[in-house]
Motif scaffolding. Structure first.
Motif, PDB file in Angstrom:
ATOM      1  N   LEU A  54     -10.569 -83.431  19.879  1.00 43.57           N
ATOM      2  CA  LEU A  54     -11.486 -84.792  20.234  1.00 43.57           C
ATOM      3  C   LEU A  54     -11.139 -85.225  21.203  1.00 43.57           C
ATOM      4  O   LEU A  54     -12.084 -86.719  21.996  1.00 43.57           O
ATOM      5  CB  LEU A  54     -10.612 -85.625  18.996  1.00 43.57           C
ATOM      6  CG  LEU A  54     -10.255 -85.511  17.688  1.00 43.57           C
ATOM      7  CD1 LEU A  54      -9.424 -85.936  16.451  1.00 43.57           C
ATOM      8  CD2 LEU A  54     -12.103 -85.576  17.343  1.00 43.57           C
ATOM      9  N   ARG A  55     -10.571 -84.637  21.963  1.00 43.62           N
ATOM     10  CA  ARG A  55      -9.680 -85.521  23.453  1.00 43.62           C
ATOM     11  C   ARG A  55     -11.143 -84.738  24.446  1.00 43.62           C
ATOM     12  O   ARG A  55     -11.312 -86.676  25.582  1.00 43.62           O
ATOM     13  CB  ARG A  55      -8.838 -84.574  23.677  1.00 43.62           C
ATOM     14  CG  ARG A  55      -8.411 -85.942  25.273  1.00 43.62           C
ATOM     15  CD  ARG A  55      -6.651 -85.012  25.791  1.00 43.62           C
ATOM     16  NE  ARG A  55      -6.184 -85.909  27.116  1.00 43.62           N
ATOM     17  CZ  ARG A  55      -5.300 -85.672  27.256  1.00 43.62           C
ATOM     18  NH1 ARG A  55      -4.347 -84.990  27.027  1.00 43.62           N
ATOM     19  NH2 ARG A  55      -5.457 -85.952  29.202  1.00 43.62           N
ATOM     20  N   TYR A  56     -11.395 -84.167  24.277  1.00 40.90           N
ATOM     21  CA  TYR A  56     -12.456 -83.944  25.345  1.00 40.90           C
ATOM     22  C   TYR A  56     -13.676 -83.710  24.868  1.00 40.90           C
ATOM     23  O   TYR A  56     -14.963 -83.160  24.871  1.00 40.90           O
ATOM     24  CB  TYR A  56     -12.186 -82.581  26.113  1.00 40.90           C
ATOM     25  CG  TYR A  56     -11.247 -82.351  26.876  1.00 40.90           C
ATOM     26  CD1 TYR A  56     -11.526 -82.637  28.256  1.00 40.90           C
ATOM     27  CD2 TYR A  56     -10.048 -82.006  26.219  1.00 40.90           C
ATOM     28  CE1 TYR A  56     -10.501 -83.001  29.494  1.00 40.90           C
ATOM     29  CE2 TYR A  56      -9.076 -82.071  27.206  1.00 40.90           C
ATOM     30  CZ  TYR A  56      -9.828 -82.581  28.882  1.00 40.90           C
ATOM     31  OH  TYR A  56      -7.671 -82.493  29.430  1.00 40.90           O
ATOM     32  N   SER A  57     -14.318 -84.871  23.589  1.00 41.88           N
ATOM     33  CA  SER A  57     -15.291 -84.669  22.447  1.00 41.88           C
ATOM     34  C   SER A  57     -16.376 -85.128  23.753  1.00 41.88           C
ATOM     35  O   SER A  57     -18.025 -84.264  23.434  1.00 41.88           O
ATOM     36  CB  SER A  57     -15.650 -85.449  21.946  1.00 41.88           C
ATOM     37  OG  SER A  57     -15.350 -87.375  22.431  1.00 41.88           O
ATOM     38  N   SER A  58     -16.902 -85.914  24.473  1.00 47.81           N
ATOM     39  CA  SER A  58     -17.829 -85.951  25.886  1.00 47.81           C
ATOM     40  C   SER A  58     -18.358 -85.463  25.941  1.00 47.81           C
ATOM     41  O   SER A  58     -19.214 -85.205  27.053  1.00 47.81           O
ATOM     42  CB  SER A  58     -16.693 -86.918  27.239  1.00 47.81           C
ATOM     43  OG  SER A  58     -15.701 -86.633  27.518  1.00 47.81           O
ATOM     44  N   ILE A  59     -17.245 -84.123  27.475  1.00 47.45           N
ATOM     45  CA  ILE A  59     -17.559 -82.657  27.626  1.00 47.45           C
ATOM     46  C   ILE A  59     -18.337 -81.988  26.962  1.00 47.45           C
ATOM     47  O   ILE A  59     -19.329 -81.048  27.236  1.00 47.45           O
ATOM     48  CB  ILE A  59     -16.202 -82.076  28.169  1.00 47.45           C
ATOM     49  CG1 ILE A  59     -15.633 -83.435  29.247  1.00 47.45           C
ATOM     50  CG2 ILE A  59     -16.887 -80.869  28.644  1.00 47.45           C
ATOM     51  CD1 ILE A  59     -14.692 -82.524  30.083  1.00 47.45           C
ATOM     52  N   ILE A  60     -17.300 -82.036  25.406  1.00 42.17           N
ATOM     53  CA  ILE A  60     -17.605 -81.149  24.596  1.00 42.17           C
ATOM     54  C   ILE A  60     -20.011 -81.038  24.060  1.00 42.17           C
ATOM     55  O   ILE A  60     -20.286 -81.151  23.788  1.00 42.17           O
ATOM     56  CB  ILE A  60     -17.833 -81.056  23.329  1.00 42.17           C
ATOM     57  CG1 ILE A  60     -16.135 -80.033  23.869  1.00 42.17           C
ATOM     58  CG2 ILE A  60     -18.229 -80.099  22.252  1.00 42.17           C
ATOM     59  CD1 ILE A  60     -15.042 -80.241  22.406  1.00 42.17           C
TER      60      ILE A  60
ATOM     61  N   ALA B 241     -20.040 -83.353  13.816  1.00 48.27           N
ATOM     62  CA  ALA B 241     -18.936 -84.184  13.751  1.00 48.27           C
ATOM     63  C   ALA B 241     -18.846 -85.133  14.396  1.00 48.27           C
ATOM     64  O   ALA B 241     -17.829 -86.023  14.197  1.00 48.27           O
ATOM     65  CB  ALA B 241     -17.688 -83.483  12.944  1.00 48.27           C
ATOM     66  N   LEU B 242     -18.993 -84.219  16.137  1.00 49.74           N
ATOM     67  CA  LEU B 242     -17.928 -85.556  17.034  1.00 49.74           C
ATOM     68  C   LEU B 242     -19.351 -86.396  17.381  1.00 49.74           C
ATOM     69  O   LEU B 242     -18.615 -87.228  17.946  1.00 49.74           O
ATOM     70  CB  LEU B 242     -18.091 -84.150  17.950  1.00 49.74           C
ATOM     71  CG  LEU B 242     -16.829 -83.009  18.945  1.00 49.74           C
ATOM     72  CD1 LEU B 242     -17.111 -82.533  19.964  1.00 49.74           C
ATOM     73  CD2 LEU B 242     -15.623 -84.209  18.044  1.00 49.74           C
TER      74      LEU B 242
END
Length: 264
Positions: free
Chosen positions: A89-95, A263-264
């Motif tokens: 969740l913390r790196y959702s923007s990168i993912i 989901a993200l």
């Protein structure tokens, strides 16, 4: 799954970057910086020593050493659970922007906390010197126990990192679950003494003796304080289960990463 692992190996530079940035981020805005990694276990020891020895008039011989080993090992467990569960969740923007193995994120947070634990080992060593307890050949078990515990953490990180994406409330729930394991494990009190006192219901005995946290914490005390071999059967079962979970989760990640992105 083989191709998924190969892809993870190709991204080892990213893993290195995530671990490095995680280490820097932990105390980035604090005045004491990395010194907190040494100060935090010491302050915990003072708090629980005051509670158990001063207030409750409990504890025994070498209790501060007993306490510091339990708290340092527990801190590694709890920080890994808390950080790895939020890793994806913390790196959702990168993912959402780059195609890469999502299992790298729980793995990176787990490795980050391993470095954190290394500072806790320094505190343990200091207390052993203060109490004049010199290591024996049983200390050779130490790297083995650390590897086994790291494997347990990787398994937990992969499971929690995935589940938290779909069940956001799991993060709040884990606060209470970890608190149960903290008080059900011989971290601030001696498990065997409580069982022998006869004041505990029989149905709680397995939770005290055989829960994973108790097995790990006791293993460190066995080799460092009591100069005896750890419970290799318990550690072996825990390690074997963790290996199975890691293999299963890597396979699961490789087949269901599209669900993570949705989901993200």
């Amino acid at each position: 799954m083989k191709s998924y692992i190969q892809e993870m190996l190709k991204r080892k530079d990213l893993l290195y970057y995530l671990v490095k940035s995680g280490l820097k981020a932990e105390h980035r805005n604090s005045y004491l910086g990395y010194f907190w990694w040494l100060l935090d276990p010491l302050l915990n020891v003072l708090v629980y020593y005051f509670l158990v020895v001063i207030v409750l008039d409990r504890g025994g011989e070498n209790y501060p050493l007993f306490l510091v080993i339990g708290l340092v090992v527990w801190r590694w467990i709890s920080t890994t659970i808390n950080s790895s569960s939020k890793s994806i969740l913390r790196y959702s923007s990168i993912i959402n922007q780059v195609s890469l193995p999502k299992a790298l994120f729980p793995l990176s947070f787990t490795v980050t906390q391993l470095f954190n634990f290394a500072f806790g080992l320094v505190v343990m060593a200091g207390f052993l010197l203060i109490y004049g307890i010199m290591p024996t050949w049983y200390i050779l078990y130490l790297p083995l126990i650390i590897v086994m515990q790291l494997t347990v953490h990787i398994a937990l990180g992969l499971v929690l990192g995935y589940i938290t994406i779909f069940v956001r409330d799991i993060e709040n729930l884990m606060t209470y679950i970890t608190r149960i394991f903290f008080y059900a494990s011989p971290i601030i009190w001696e498990g065997g003494r409580l069982i022998r006192s006869g004041k505990m219901p029989d149905w709680l005995t397995p939770l005290i003796e055989y829960n994973p946290v108790a097995i790990l914490v006791t293993a460190y005390r066995d080799i460092l304080m009591y100069h005896q071999p750890p419970n290799l059967v318990g550690l072996g079962v825990l390690f074997a289960i963790s290996i199975v979970v890691v293999i299963y989760m890597l396979r699961y990640y490789s087949q269901n990463e599209h669900k993570i992105i949705k989901a993200l």
